[in-house]
Design an enzyme around this catalytic site. Structure first.
Site, short mmCIF file in Angstrom:
data_model
loop_
_atom_site.label_atom_id
_atom_site.label_comp_id
_atom_site.label_asym_id
_atom_site.label_seq_id
_atom_site.Cartn_x
_atom_site.Cartn_y
_atom_site.Cartn_z
N THR A 193 -16.52 60.24 8.18
CA THR A 193 -15.40 59.52 8.77
C THR A 193 -15.12 59.91 10.22
O THR A 193 -15.19 61.08 10.58
CB THR A 193 -14.14 59.76 7.91
OG1 THR A 193 -14.42 59.30 6.58
CG2 THR A 193 -12.93 59.02 8.44
N PRO A 245 -12.55 58.66 13.90
CA PRO A 245 -11.32 57.92 14.23
C PRO A 245 -11.54 56.40 14.14
O PRO A 245 -10.67 55.67 13.69
CB PRO A 245 -11.02 58.36 15.67
CG PRO A 245 -11.63 59.72 15.76
CD PRO A 245 -12.85 59.70 14.88
N PHE A 261 -10.48 63.91 9.29
CA PHE A 261 -10.15 63.97 7.85
C PHE A 261 -11.30 64.57 7.04
O PHE A 261 -11.63 64.07 5.95
CB PHE A 261 -9.82 62.57 7.30
CG PHE A 261 -8.74 61.83 8.04
CD1 PHE A 261 -7.62 62.50 8.51
CD2 PHE A 261 -8.82 60.46 8.27
CE1 PHE A 261 -6.61 61.81 9.18
CE2 PHE A 261 -7.83 59.77 8.94
CZ PHE A 261 -6.72 60.45 9.41
N ASP A 309 -21.46 56.66 -4.30
CA ASP A 309 -21.58 56.15 -5.68
C ASP A 309 -21.53 57.31 -6.68
O ASP A 309 -20.85 57.24 -7.71
CB ASP A 309 -22.92 55.42 -5.88
CG ASP A 309 -22.93 54.03 -5.25
OD1 ASP A 309 -21.85 53.52 -4.92
OD2 ASP A 309 -24.03 53.45 -5.11
N ARG A 355 -17.89 59.23 -6.59
CA ARG A 355 -16.64 58.52 -6.90
C ARG A 355 -16.11 58.75 -8.32
O ARG A 355 -14.89 58.88 -8.50
CB ARG A 355 -16.80 57.02 -6.60
CG ARG A 355 -16.63 56.75 -5.12
CD ARG A 355 -16.95 55.35 -4.69
NE ARG A 355 -16.79 55.23 -3.24
CZ ARG A 355 -17.38 54.33 -2.48
NH1 ARG A 355 -18.18 53.43 -3.02
NH2 ARG A 355 -17.16 54.30 -1.18
N GLU A 415 -12.53 58.78 -0.18
CA GLU A 415 -13.85 58.39 -0.74
C GLU A 415 -13.96 56.89 -0.98
O GLU A 415 -14.53 56.43 -1.97
CB GLU A 415 -14.18 59.23 -1.98
CG GLU A 415 -14.49 60.66 -1.56
CD GLU A 415 -15.13 61.52 -2.63
OE1 GLU A 415 -15.97 60.99 -3.36
OE2 GLU A 415 -14.79 62.71 -2.69
N GLY A 416 -13.38 56.14 -0.06
CA GLY A 416 -13.38 54.68 -0.13
C GLY A 416 -12.07 54.20 -0.71
O GLY A 416 -11.74 54.52 -1.85
N1 COS Z 1 -26.33 51.88 -2.45
C1 COS Z 1 -27.42 51.62 -1.71
N2 COS Z 1 -27.42 50.77 -0.67
C2 COS Z 1 -26.27 50.14 -0.37
C3 COS Z 1 -25.08 50.36 -1.12
C4 COS Z 1 -25.15 51.27 -2.19
N3 COS Z 1 -24.07 51.54 -2.95
N4 COS Z 1 -24.10 49.59 -0.59
C5 COS Z 1 -24.64 48.93 0.43
N5 COS Z 1 -25.95 49.26 0.57
C6 COS Z 1 -26.91 48.71 1.53
C7 COS Z 1 -26.98 47.21 1.38
O1 COS Z 1 -27.93 46.84 0.41
C8 COS Z 1 -27.38 46.78 2.75
O2 COS Z 1 -28.77 46.97 2.92
P1 COS Z 1 -29.67 45.85 3.66
O3 COS Z 1 -29.02 45.62 4.99
O4 COS Z 1 -30.99 46.49 3.74
O5 COS Z 1 -29.60 44.65 2.79
C9 COS Z 1 -26.70 47.78 3.66
O6 COS Z 1 -26.43 48.94 2.85
C10 COS Z 1 -25.42 47.26 4.24
O7 COS Z 1 -24.59 46.82 3.20
P2 COS Z 1 -23.29 45.96 3.47
O8 COS Z 1 -23.64 44.79 4.36
O9 COS Z 1 -22.62 45.70 2.19
O10 COS Z 1 -22.47 47.00 4.38
P3 COS Z 1 -21.04 46.90 4.99
O11 COS Z 1 -21.11 47.41 6.37
O12 COS Z 1 -20.45 45.54 4.76
O13 COS Z 1 -20.20 47.99 4.18
C11 COS Z 1 -19.00 48.95 2.37
C12 COS Z 1 -20.16 48.08 2.81
C13 COS Z 1 -17.66 48.40 2.83
C14 COS Z 1 -19.04 48.93 0.86
C15 COS Z 1 -19.23 50.40 2.90
O14 COS Z 1 -19.10 50.44 4.28
C16 COS Z 1 -18.29 51.40 2.28
O15 COS Z 1 -18.51 51.89 1.17
N6 COS Z 1 -17.23 51.77 3.02
C17 COS Z 1 -16.34 52.81 2.57
C18 COS Z 1 -16.78 54.12 3.13
C19 COS Z 1 -16.12 55.24 2.45
O16 COS Z 1 -16.09 55.34 1.23
N7 COS Z 1 -15.56 56.16 3.23
C20 COS Z 1 -14.93 57.29 2.67
C21 COS Z 1 -15.04 58.41 3.59
S1 COS Z 1 -16.34 59.42 3.21
S2 COS Z 1 -15.53 60.62 1.90
#
Ligand code: COS
Length: 379
Positions: free
Chosen positions: A124, A126, A156, A240, A243, A363-364
Site C-alpha cells: 500500500t 498513499p 499503513f 487470496d 484473506r 487486506e482489501g
Molecule cells: N490471482 C491471480 N491473478 C489475478 C488475481 C488473482 N486473485 N486477480 C487478478 N489477477 C490478474 C488478472 O487475471 C489480470 O491478469 P491479465 O491482465 O493477465 O488478464 C491482472 O491480474 C489484472 O486484473 P484486474 O484487471 O482485475 O486488475 P485491477 O487493477 O482491476 O484490480 C483488484 C483488481 C481490484 C481486485 C485488485 O487491485 C485488488 O485486489 N485490490 C485490493 C488490494 C488490496 O487488497 N490491498 C490491501 C492492502 S495489502 S494488505
C-alpha cells in the site's frame, strides 16, 4: 467436506487459548491505551511457535495447513485482534517468498521468521490502496551489476516499526502499471531504508502500523522475488491466501463479543429479571450466534479448499468479507445489549467494536471483496 478439528488441531487450539488467557487477555486494555504491543509478548509468541505457522517443514517450520492456521488466528482474535493482526502479518509477508521465491530466498526468509523475526508486507502507498496496480515506488535496474535502486514510500504497513524483513512491491517500468509491478525482499538496516510516521489508529492498537520510506535503497538482484512484472499476480495470490485469516481473526473477535454479551445478559437484571429472559435480547443473541457460526464455516471452507488444492479465491473473498461484516455487526450488537456499560471503557466490548472496523477495510476493503466475488461469478 469435514471441518471437524482433528486431535492435533484441538491441542493447538487449547494451547493458543491458554496463551491468550495468560499473556494477552489481561493486558488488552493496557496495550490499547499504550498504542503498542506489550514488551516481551512477541518473544513469548515466538516461543509458542506463533510467528512461523505457515513455514513448511522443509524450511524448519511447523508446515501447518491453512485450516490449522485459521484455528490459531481465531483464538488470537478472541484475545486481541491487534496482537492477532501482528502475528498474521508474518504469514501475509511470507507467502510471496514461499510461492515463487528461490530456494536461497526461502531459506534466508524462513530463517528470519523461524528465529523470532517479524516480517512486513509493503504494498500500500498513499496513492495505491484498492488500486493496488498503481504503485509508484520505482525500482531501477543497474544493467552493469544487476542491482536495483528503490525509491518511494509505503503507508499503513503492519509490523513495519518492528520488522526485520520486508516484502516490498515496486514498479520496474517507467510507465508504471500492473505489468511492471515487481516484488523484492528488503532487510531492515539497508542504507536508505527507514521507518516513518507511526499511525495512531482507532483500533487494533497493539499492532504496529507505520510508513516506510525508500530513498535510493540498493538491493541485489538476488532479492527480487519472481520475475520483473510478476508482482501484481504475486500480490493477488498472496492476498487470496491470507484473506481467510482476516476472516478467522474476525470470527474470534465476534465470538468474544458474543460471549461478553451473553454473560452480561444473564447477570444484568431489569424489571425484576435477567435481561436474558427478554425475547428481544434472545433474538439478538440468536442472530449474533448464527452469524458467528456461518462466518466460521465460511473461513474453514476457504482454508479447506486451499489445503485441498481447489480453486479458493472467491471463497477467500467471501469469508473475509462476510466475517469482517459479522465482526462489525456482532460487536455493535454486543454493545447494544450491554447498553451504557458496553459503551464504557470499563468493559472490553467498545474496544472490540473499534477493532472490528478495520476487518472491513484492510487486506482489501469489503467493497473490493464484493468486486472479486462478482467477477468470479459473472466472468
Ligand atoms: N490471482 C491471480 N491473478 C489475478 C488475481 C488473482 N486473485 N486477480 C487478478 N489477477 C490478474 C488478472 O487475471 C489480470 O491478469 P491479465 O491482465 O493477465 O488478464 C491482472 O491480474 C489484472 O486484473 P484486474 O484487471 O482485475 O486488475 P485491477 O487493477 O482491476 O484490480 C483488484 C483488481 C481490484 C481486485 C485488485 O487491485 C485488488 O485486489 N485490490 C485490493 C488490494 C488490496 O487488497 N490491498 C490491501 C492492502 S495489502 S494488505
Amino acid at each position: 467436506m469435514n471441518f471437524a478439528l482433528n486431535e492435533e488441531q484441538l491441542e493447538l487450539q487449547e494451547m493458543v487459548r491458554e496463551f491468550v488467557e495468560q499473556e494477552i487477555a489481561p493486558y488488552t486494555a493496557e496495550m490499547d491505551r499504550d498504542n503498542c504491543i506489550r514488551e516481551g509478548l512477541i518473544e513469548k509468541a515466538y516461543e509458542m511457535g506463533l510467528l512461523n505457522v505457515i513455514v513448511p517443514e522443509e524450511f524448519d517450520g511447523p508446515g501447518l495447513s491453512s485450516l490449522s492456521v485459521a484455528v490459531i488466528y481465531e483464538e488470537l482474535g478472541k484475545g486481541c485482534a491487534g496482537v492477532a493482526t501482528s502475528m498474521a502479518a508474518n504469514s501475509l509477508a511470507t507467502y510471496p517468498v514461499l510461492m515463487v521465491g528461490t530456494e536461497e530466498q526461502k531459506r534466508m526468509y524462513c530463517d528470519i521468521i523461524n528465529n523470532g523475526g517479524l516480517a512486513a508486507f509493503a504494498l500500500t502507498e498513499p496513492g495505491a490502496g484498492s488500486d493496488a496496480g498503481s504503485v509508484s515506488t520505482r525500482a531501477v535496474k543497474d544493467k552493469e551489476n544487476g542491482t536495483y535502486t528503490l525509491n518511494g514510500s509505503k503507508i499503513f504497513i503492519t509490523n513495519a516499526g518492528l520488522a526485520d524483513v520486508f516484502l516490498v512491491f515496486a514498479n520496474t517500468r517507467q510507465s508504471g502499471g500492473i505489468r511492471g509491478l515487481t516484488a523484492f525482499i528488503v532487510q531492515k538496516g539497508t542504507p536508505g531504508f527507514s521507518i516513518g510516521k507511526k499511525e495512531d489508529k482507532m483500533g487494533i492498537r497493539p499492532s504496529n502500523t507505520c510508513e516506510v520510506i525508500l530513498q535510493d535503497v540498493v538491493i541485489p538482484e538476488a532479492n527480487r522475488v519472481g520475475r520483473e512484472g510478476d508482482g501484481f499476480r504475486i500480490a493477488m495470490n498472496t492476498l487470496d491466501s491470507a484473506r481467510p485469516f482476516v476472516g478467522a481473526v474476525s470470527v474470534g473477535l465476534a465470538q468474544a463479543a458474543l460471549n461478553c454479551a451473553v454473560k452480561y445478559a444473564k447477570e444484568r437484571r431489569q424489571f425484576g429479571q435477567p435481561i436474558a429472559s427478554f425475547q428481544m435480547v434472545q433474538s439478538m443473541i440468536a442472530d449474533m450466534a448464527i452469524k458467528v457460526e456461518t462466518a466460521r464455516l465460511m473461513v474453514r471452507e476457504a482454508c479447506w479448499r486451499r489445503d485441498n488444492s481447489l480453486e479458493f479465491s472467491k471463497e477467500a473473498a467471501m469469508a473475509k468479507c462476510y466475517a469482517g461484516d459479522v465482526a462489525m455487526q456482532v460487536t455493535t450488537d454486543a454493545i447494544q445489549i450491554m447498553g451504557g456499560y458496553g459503551y464504557s471503557r470499563e468493559y472490553p466490548v467498545e474496544k472490540m467494536m473499534r477493532d472490528a472496523k478495520i476487518m472491513q477495510i484492510y487486506e482489501g476493503t469489503n467493497q473490493i471483496q464484493r468486486l472479486v466475488i462478482a467477477n468470479k461469478i459473472l466472468y
